[in-house]
Scaffold this active site. Structure first.
Site, mmCIF file in Angstrom:
data_model
loop_
_atom_site.group_PDB
_atom_site.id
_atom_site.type_symbol
_atom_site.label_atom_id
_atom_site.label_comp_id
_atom_site.label_asym_id
_atom_site.label_seq_id
_atom_site.Cartn_x
_atom_site.Cartn_y
_atom_site.Cartn_z
ATOM 1 N N MET A 312 35.723 41.889 17.716
ATOM 2 C CA MET A 312 35.045 40.772 16.632
ATOM 3 C C MET A 312 36.796 39.240 16.849
ATOM 4 O O MET A 312 37.345 39.779 17.436
ATOM 5 C CB MET A 312 35.148 41.963 15.010
ATOM 6 C CG MET A 312 34.426 42.470 14.706
ATOM 7 S SD MET A 312 34.936 43.216 13.201
ATOM 8 C CE MET A 312 34.687 41.910 11.768
ATOM 9 N N HIS A 313 35.907 39.015 15.170
ATOM 10 C CA HIS A 313 37.516 37.597 15.683
ATOM 11 C C HIS A 313 37.490 36.374 17.042
ATOM 12 O O HIS A 313 38.176 35.523 15.968
ATOM 13 C CB HIS A 313 38.577 38.589 15.349
ATOM 14 C CG HIS A 313 38.625 39.530 14.349
ATOM 15 N ND1 HIS A 313 38.210 39.780 12.981
ATOM 16 C CD2 HIS A 313 39.020 40.472 14.384
ATOM 17 C CE1 HIS A 313 38.463 40.341 13.115
ATOM 18 N NE2 HIS A 313 38.799 41.763 13.385
ATOM 19 N N ASP A 468 32.297 45.154 16.511
ATOM 20 C CA ASP A 468 32.036 46.388 16.599
ATOM 21 C C ASP A 468 32.039 47.873 16.034
ATOM 22 O O ASP A 468 31.341 48.777 16.194
ATOM 23 C CB ASP A 468 32.422 46.783 17.940
ATOM 24 C CG ASP A 468 33.848 46.041 17.626
ATOM 25 O OD1 ASP A 468 34.391 45.921 16.051
ATOM 26 O OD2 ASP A 468 35.067 45.193 18.202
#
Length: 713
Positions: A312-313, A468
């Site tokens: 992520m991110h 995830d």
């Protein structure tokens, strides 16, 4: 039309190549005329690369003839091939990433002036001249080629071949990992080369690519080896792809959710400066191709859906042509800590997102780019999360889903929609964002070229997927309130599903949308779990599994305390600067005592996460243990006792992000709901040791005291 009445540029007559007792190429004949493209088609192992390597000098034929312009020649190595004006452009392009276009074009064949010095001005002038012929729109002559798009890099590789008078060009999958725009660029280059009279052998898996790139004829060379491929014909199947930081994993399941096959491809992280962490999105595409190549050995004609999971991110920045502007800034990159603090100081961000703005989140990365890389900022047309860039390649669609979007600091997490106010606060608007779907909904369909390449049917749906951890939650069946898992991977995660939205940013708990409709989840995250154990193992020069295996029965905590903050901490400290420590070291602290202290420190950090979740009203009724650390019996007994909660260990199997993604692909294709995301069978349950409860409560109190003492150092 190609004139085939004259002498061919190349004639390969009755070529055979064997490796031991294996007949790799068996009596193949093919020719190539000036201005012609001949596509050599076939699956992996069909023999196309082996055949062409005898023309490029990499292999020598066992039988047959090679004629160039009507004259028989012997090609024993690549120098012989170049002497015959044969050049090869490999799939990897063989470019030096740190050099510019001119330096790559003349690498090893540099132009020199009358004094014997490299003549950089002349090299650039010649590069501009040849690129003017091949790609008049090419302008990036002074930047390293790793800053170029895939199509522009292909232009440089082709220019290098053409400049040195290639008459016969071998191109190995030239559009691999390229988007539609870049593929069209390469097609135009090939048409220009044809017009200049070059003959081109095009090695491809996908007949549609050969058609698009200007083939005049196509050839199927045969089989590279006699082995039979395994097929799973007749079974409806689903694919899950999990894009991790260190690799991409693919899993193939049947409609009964039994695993049919798995495949993976490694990835690396670049760290160009302290606190920076980046990856090239083109590497994700290459890894996905490798995974599809491996999975396709099982036959993919019955696949109905694909799901995606990913770290992520990350900030993947695209221009208006969907070309990547710079390497993706990853989740564990801390360069934007000041920008994160600035955004977090605006109460609107916590109020709408339900979370602290952490340095690893996406929004502060864009603020950093705006401040430090204005040239890239001015060209940003779309911001995609890592798995959503993979989706763009798969479907051509700009789409994300709720669980991943919740980690950007741009999502109104309660409303499950982008916030115009949050976007405006970072200089962006909805046009820069992908569309949003739920993780179990259809986000698009697989591009026909990719379907044809790997033998999938037309119209395969691609699910929204999940970040995830959310995808892992679907994989282990943690989709209902009261269910939770603890993941002992490189980082540590305590993940709990919720049927309502219960944010509490002050606890540093992540409150995100789940990958399923009308469901949220909360996470306490620690940055070093097995990472801390592996660090200690390297410090004492021992294997981590051996260290935990020699511990025996569960011990009460000793005086030595370990704080696992090797690179900052998320929950509950929210500090990029805090660092780890050992306290209470004494003469009695031997290797085993040190190992126990490390495991206790990580476990107490997980207990901090449990306490932070409890402060929001989240309850844990079931706690599953997953990840590499769950193979340690000692660690599981430690977690059960320190958290005073039974720990369930699933039967052996993969219940991670790839499996969860495949489940989401099944949901999207069939309309099934959360009911199919069942909990796995439990191999055993580890109960807390009631006799040690007070000792571990006291140990946690010492841990918290040490945490307070060092966090501001």
């Amino acid at each position: 039309m190609v004139d085939r009445t004259g002498t061919p540029l190349v004639e390969l007559r009755d070529i055979s190549i064997s490796f031991g007792g294996i007949k790799a190429v068996d009596h193949v004949t093919v020719d190539l005329y000036p201005g012609e493209v001949v596509g050599l088609l076939g699956h992996n192992g069909a023999g196309k690369s082996t055949l062409i390597k005898c023309l490029s000098g990499a292999y020598q034929k066992d039988a047959g003839q090679i004629l160039i312009n009507g004259q028989e020649v012997e090609i024993k190595d690549p120098r012989d091939a170049r002497a015959q004006n044969i050049e090869t452009i490999y799939q990897t392009l063989a470019l030096a990433d740190n050099l510019d276009a001119a330096s790559n074009l003349f690498l090893g064949r540099e132009l020199v002036n009358s004094f014997g010095f490299v003549d950089e001005s002349k090299m650039e002038a010649e590069t501009r001249k040849i690129m003017g012929r091949l790609n008049p729109n090419f302008r990036k002559f002074s930047v390293p080629v790793n800053m170029l798009s895939g199509g522009q890099r292909q232009s440089v590789a082709i220019a290098r071949a053409v400049y040195f008078n290639a008459k016969i060009l071998i191109m190995d999958e030239p559009t691999a990992a390229l988007g539609p725009h870049e593929t069209q660029m390469v097609a135009e280059l090939i048409q220009e080369l044809k017009a200049q009279g070059l003959g081109i052998f095009l090695i491809e898996h996908d007949i549609h690519n050969v058609m698009k790139l200007g083939r005049d004829r196509r050839r199927h060379p045969g089989h590279d080896h006699p082995g039979q491929e395994t097929r799973a014909s007749g079974r409806v199947m689903y694919i899950g792809l999990d894009l991790g930081t260190s690799g991409l994993k693919g899993i193939l399941i049947g409609e009964d959710q039994a695993v049919i096959a798995e495949a993976s491809a490694p990835l690396t992280v670049q760290r160009p400066a302290e606190g920076w962490s980046e990856q090239a999105p083109s590497d994700w595409i290459s890894a996905a191709e490798t995974v599809f190549d491996k999975l396709s050995r099982n036959g993919l004609g019955a696949v109905r859906g694909i799901g995606l999971s990913g770290h992520m991110h990350g900030a993947t920045l695209l221009d208006a042509a969907d070309e990547v502007l710079r390497p993706c800034i990853l989740w564990n990159d801390t360069r934007s800590h000041a920008e994160a603090a600035g955004l977090d100081g605006d109460p609107m961000f916590r109020r709408l997102t339900g979370n602290i703005v952490f340095p690893g989140f996406t929004a502060p990365k864009l603020v950093w780019v705006r401040k430090h890389e204005p040239g890239f900022w001015d060209r940003v047309a779309k911001v995609l999360l890592p798995k959503d860039y993979l989706r763009l390649w798969l479907t051509g669609e700009h789409v994300s889903e709720m669980s991943d979007a919740a980690g950007t600091s741009w999502l109104d997490t309660a409303r499950r929609d982008w916030s115009d106010d949050l976007l405006r606060a970072t200089g962006l608007d909805r046009s820069h964002m992908p569309g949003l779907v739920e993780g179990s909904e259809v986000s698009g369909t697989l591009r026909e070229a990719l379907s044809a390449r790997w033998g999938l049917p037309k119209g395969v749906v691609v699910a929204g997927g999940g970040g995830d951890n959310a995808a892992s939650g679907v994989g282990v069946g943690v989709v209902r309130a009261g269910e939770a898992f603890v993941s002992l991977g490189t980082s540590g995660v305590l993940f709990a599903a919720n049927d309502g939205y219960r944010p509490d940013p002050a606890t540093a708990v992540h409150t995100f949308c789940h990958a399923l409709p009308d469901t949220w989840h909360q996470m306490g995250v620690i940055l070093a779990a097995t990472d801390a154990l592996n660090w200690y193992a390297a410090l004492v020069g021992a294997d981590a599994a051996k260290l935990t295996g020699e511990l025996g029965a569960l011990h009460p905590p000793g005086k030595t305390v370990f704080l696992p903050y090797l690179g900052g901490e998320r929950t509950p400290l929210n500090s990029a600067s805090v660092r780890g420590a050992f306290t209470g070291l004494e003469h009695a602290t031997d290797r085993q005592a040190g190992t126990r202290a490390v495991l206790e420190g990580v476990t107490f950090a997980i207990r901090d996460c449990r306490d932070a979740l409890a402060a929001t009203g989240t309850r844990l009724e079931h706690l599953l243990a997953v990840g590499g650390g769950s193979r340690s019996d000692y660690w599981l007994r430690l977690i059960a006792t320190a958290l005073d909660c039974p720990v369930q260990l699933p039967v052996a199997g993969d219940f991670g992000g790839a499996f969860g993604a495949a489940r989401l692909g099944l949901m999207a294709a069939t309309g099934a709901g959360a009911g199919i995301a069942t909990l796995p069978k439990i191999a055993r349950v580890i109960e807390p040791d009631a006799a040690l409860k007070d000792a571990f409560d006291a140990g946690h109190a010492r841990f918290r005291a040490a945490q307070t003492a060092i966090k501001d150092l």
